[in-house]
Design a protein around this motif. Sequence first.
Motif, PDB file in Angstrom:
ATOM      1  N   TYR A   1       0.826  -1.198   0.000  1.00 48.44           N
ATOM      2  CA  TYR A   1       0.000   0.000   0.000  1.00 48.44           C
ATOM      3  C   TYR A   1       0.863   1.252   0.000  1.00 48.44           C
ATOM      4  CZ  TYR A   1      -4.160  -2.805   0.943  1.00 48.44           C
ATOM      5  OH  TYR A   1      -5.197  -3.702   0.841  1.00 48.44           O
ATOM      6  N   TYR A   2       0.405   2.239  -0.777  1.00 51.96           N
ATOM      7  CA  TYR A   2       1.089   3.527  -0.864  1.00 51.96           C
ATOM      8  C   TYR A   2       0.082   4.635  -0.608  1.00 51.96           C
ATOM      9  CZ  TYR A   2       4.883   0.864  -2.927  1.00 51.96           C
ATOM     10  OH  TYR A   2       5.892  -0.050  -3.122  1.00 51.96           O
ATOM     11  N   PRO A   3       0.382   5.551   0.327  1.00 54.60           N
ATOM     12  CA  PRO A   3      -0.563   6.633   0.625  1.00 54.60           C
ATOM     13  C   PRO A   3      -0.752   7.538  -0.605  1.00 54.60           C
ATOM     14  CG  PRO A   3       1.538   7.020   1.719  1.00 54.60           C
ATOM     15  CD  PRO A   3       1.617   5.644   1.144  1.00 54.60           C
ATOM     16  N   MET A   4      -2.034   7.845  -0.923  1.00 56.92           N
ATOM     17  CA  MET A   4      -2.347   8.641  -2.098  1.00 56.92           C
ATOM     18  C   MET A   4      -2.979   9.988  -1.745  1.00 56.92           C
ATOM     19  SD  MET A   4      -1.313   6.717  -4.538  1.00 56.92           S
ATOM     20  CE  MET A   4      -2.045   7.441  -5.989  1.00 56.92           C
ATOM     21  N   ALA A   5      -3.713  10.031  -0.617  1.00 53.74           N
ATOM     22  CA  ALA A   5      -4.372  11.283  -0.242  1.00 53.74           C
ATOM     23  C   ALA A   5      -4.548  11.320   1.265  1.00 53.74           C
ATOM     24  CB  ALA A   5      -5.723  11.413  -0.930  1.00 53.74           C
ATOM     25  N   THR A   6      -4.442  12.524   1.829  1.00 55.30           N
ATOM     26  CA  THR A   6      -4.559  12.667   3.276  1.00 55.30           C
ATOM     27  C   THR A   6      -5.297  13.946   3.617  1.00 55.30           C
ATOM     28  OG1 THR A   6      -3.312  12.909   5.336  1.00 55.30           O
ATOM     29  CG2 THR A   6      -2.277  13.747   3.356  1.00 55.30           C
ATOM     30  N   ALA A   7      -6.069  13.849   4.721  1.00 57.45           N
ATOM     31  CA  ALA A   7      -6.750  15.031   5.263  1.00 57.45           C
ATOM     32  C   ALA A   7      -6.521  15.035   6.774  1.00 57.45           C
ATOM     33  CB  ALA A   7      -8.233  14.995   4.959  1.00 57.45           C
ATOM     34  N   PRO A   8      -5.979  16.118   7.334  1.00 56.83           N
ATOM     35  CA  PRO A   8      -5.572  17.345   6.649  1.00 56.83           C
ATOM     36  C   PRO A   8      -4.342  17.127   5.765  1.00 56.83           C
ATOM     37  CG  PRO A   8      -4.853  17.415   8.909  1.00 56.83           C
ATOM     38  CD  PRO A   8      -5.702  16.177   8.790  1.00 56.83           C
ATOM     39  N   ALA A   9      -3.931  18.204   5.060  1.00 62.49           N
ATOM     40  CA  ALA A   9      -2.827  18.102   4.107  1.00 62.49           C
ATOM     41  C   ALA A   9      -1.542  17.675   4.810  1.00 62.49           C
ATOM     42  CB  ALA A   9      -2.615  19.444   3.406  1.00 62.49           C
ATOM     43  N   SER A  10      -0.720  16.968   4.055  1.00 60.29           N
ATOM     44  CA  SER A  10       0.580  16.536   4.552  1.00 60.29           C
ATOM     45  C   SER A  10       1.526  17.737   4.621  1.00 60.29           C
ATOM     46  CB  SER A  10       1.154  15.466   3.623  1.00 60.29           C
ATOM     47  OG  SER A  10       2.421  15.059   4.074  1.00 60.29           O
ATOM     48  N   PRO A  11       2.392  17.777   5.627  1.00 66.84           N
ATOM     49  CA  PRO A  11       3.368  18.876   5.682  1.00 66.84           C
ATOM     50  C   PRO A  11       4.394  18.759   4.558  1.00 66.84           C
ATOM     51  CG  PRO A  11       3.853  17.248   7.365  1.00 66.84           C
ATOM     52  CD  PRO A  11       2.553  16.841   6.753  1.00 66.84           C
ATOM     53  N   GLN A  12       5.122  19.887   4.320  1.00 65.77           N
ATOM     54  CA  GLN A  12       6.142  19.913   3.277  1.00 65.77           C
ATOM     55  C   GLN A  12       7.524  19.914   3.903  1.00 65.77           C
ATOM     56  OE1 GLN A  12       3.756  23.206   0.846  1.00 65.77           O
ATOM     57  NE2 GLN A  12       5.626  22.595  -0.198  1.00 65.77           N
TER      58      GLN A  12
END
Length: 524
Positions: free
Chosen positions: A146-157
């Motif tokens: 499995y590979y993360p595709m979307a996250t809420a809240p947004a991922s940090p940079q």
Amino acid sequence: MAFVSIKDEAKKTVGIETTPVYYGKVEVPPVAFFVVPPEVISLSDEGHEIAVSWKPAEGATKAAVTSASLTLAAALVKRPVNATVSQEGAHRVLKFGASVTVTQLVFADLKIPAEGESGEIPLRQTSDLPADRRLVVSAADAAGNYYPMATAPASPQREMLPPPVGTAQFASSTLSFSGIKTDKIRLSLVSGGFPEDYEPKAFEVGSITAYADFGPSDCRVVDGADKALWSFPGELPATLPPAEIDLKIPLETALNDTMAKGEAPAASFRIQGGTDGKVQLWKGAFHGHLAHPVPGITTVELAGETSPLPCFVTLPAEAPTSAIGDLTLRYSGIRLSAGLNDPVPVRAASGTIVGAGDVVRPLPSAHLEGLPLARIGLIGRAPQKCELAVRLVRMTNGIPAETIGTETVMTVEPSPSFSLEWCTPKRVEIGSGTVGLAVRAVSGQFFWVKGNEDPSVKIALYDDNPSLQPVLLNGETLVQAGAEEIHLPGFSFPTAPFAGTSPLLESLLFLTVDLSDLELRYDR
């Protein structure tokens, strides 16, 4: 370079225009291009009809199409998909049975235990999540990883790098994200900001409904006989560029088929596809023309009178867009005297009754130009058939004296309307002095129309080297003609004369006029 948005009345952007830019003394002019919003149509087996109907033009026998096209692209439809939901550790795994493009998860009773307290915390939007918690949607590869595709809240940079995971929106118990094409996804509640720091946390959910975007299936464009002109079996992906479908040939064929049956030029096409599918439709301009070809060579003899083109009986009230054909003119060695060229009245007119006595019309020598007479035309009518004796006379003090040449006898048929009656005298040199035209009735009577003062005539002269004279079509000049033959292939005629009735040719010159390969075109 600056850009200006062009908007319609609904404030939608439909075009963009650049402002001028100057490089020294060189100006780069503005450029405008328009973004035409598509029409989104629903598909079915019956199909969405595209009807084409051109205004007919009387006499037109064929149609030619210069542009006709449709542009189609997938319009996505969001629908729920069947999914088997299972729990794997702290995760929920949704299996769809086939690859679909998942875009939303809708939750019922999504909640987590309240930390340090009894009870539960319902999760309906991002602000309900505790600090350092996030919902993560992951997709599996072929090996099951499995590979993360979307996250809420947004991922940090990380500094200037883009976020490592796409951003999802969580509101109203719905998690929305960019389409993930897969046959299964995993939903997780995790702590940690970056994927390598994710730590799954427990959560509860009553149910999960997955929604996916679907493109249209089995799209096709058919003609009126259900013949397929374009098709795309299976699902039309939204990632494909719009398909441009050229309909010039099938439209032209259909228009000509209806015209061959004596019907107005018309055609229809249908856009078909699987039920519940939608496409974006841009309709191009369906342009072309109707053609009224005139086969063979049309010959008109101009001999001092206006003459209609015999190839046209009736014409549409609409003027053609163009009238193209080959034009040839040959001079016959005779022309009208411009000063002795009276009109033929179309209504009531005054005149003189010609009986047994001479009625004389003066012919000023200036109008004869020292040239011999070729034709003499009398304007009037005969109530009954009559014979007229016509002769030229020398005038002395306004009174006819000696006869010039010989007398010519002409027959005039009865007519209720005025007309031009020609006779051909024997060729004679008139010489100098004042000349008159003396006319008497040998039998019957002739009503000779009177102009301003004198009886009306048309006099034609022999002239081997005439000055250039206009050749008119309904009063519009076609060419300036003289003694030399004129041949003009692909000549562009004025179009206004070809509206309503057959156009009239006219010239002072006696001409043979040939028209060939003439075609009237009506733009549509």
